[in-house]
Design a protein around this motif. Sequence first.
Motif, PDB file in Angstrom:
ATOM      1  N   UNK A  95       0.830  -1.210   0.000  1.00  0.00           N
ATOM      2  CA  UNK A  95       0.000   0.000   0.000  1.00  0.00           C
ATOM      3  C   UNK A  95       0.864   1.260   0.000  1.00  0.00           C
ATOM      4  N   UNK A  96       1.870   1.241  -0.855  1.00  0.00           N
ATOM      5  CA  UNK A  96       2.881   2.306  -0.860  1.00  0.00           C
ATOM      6  C   UNK A  96       3.244   2.685  -2.293  1.00  0.00           C
ATOM      7  N   UNK A  97       3.489   3.969  -2.496  1.00  0.00           N
ATOM      8  CA  UNK A  97       4.049   4.471  -3.753  1.00  0.00           C
ATOM      9  C   UNK A  97       5.456   4.980  -3.462  1.00  0.00           C
ATOM     10  N   UNK A  98       6.370   4.691  -4.376  1.00  0.00           N
ATOM     11  CA  UNK A  98       7.769   5.076  -4.194  1.00  0.00           C
ATOM     12  C   UNK A  98       8.180   6.100  -5.243  1.00  0.00           C
ATOM     13  N   UNK A  99       9.180   6.888  -4.884  1.00  0.00           N
ATOM     14  CA  UNK A  99       9.867   7.745  -5.843  1.00  0.00           C
ATOM     15  C   UNK A  99      11.353   7.469  -5.707  1.00  0.00           C
TER      16      UNK A  99
END
Length: 126
Positions: free
Chosen positions: A77-81
């Motif tokens: 449940x995570x978005x990364x950059x």
Amino acid sequence: QLQLVDSGGGLVHPGGSLRLSCAASGFTLDYYTIGWFRHAPGKEREGISCISKSDGITYYSASVQGRFTISRDNAKNTVYLQMNSLKPEDTAVYYCAARSLLFRQCALSESQFNYWGQGTQVTVSS
């Protein structure tokens, strides 16, 4: 209540890398189009990347194209950059943001995002 938590910032030398995380609390992040923004001192807040819901199409500003990569991990449940080849001009507070459920398309305008993380500081300096 929708909450986004940004993390992963820090101090890095020019040419180095960092990975920022945007974790969701209270909702499923995959249902939302997510953007990353940054705000440097004395400058306007800048939209730098976006990943759309459903189809995962990504967008980047010219200032980060080819160096930054946005991605999702739905299991976490995570978005990364992922930020590579960092430059001193990348120094800023970085924020993730979510669009309303009504909208799927990506955007890099802050006015089109409804929910915001608290920000994480990235400093690129030798």
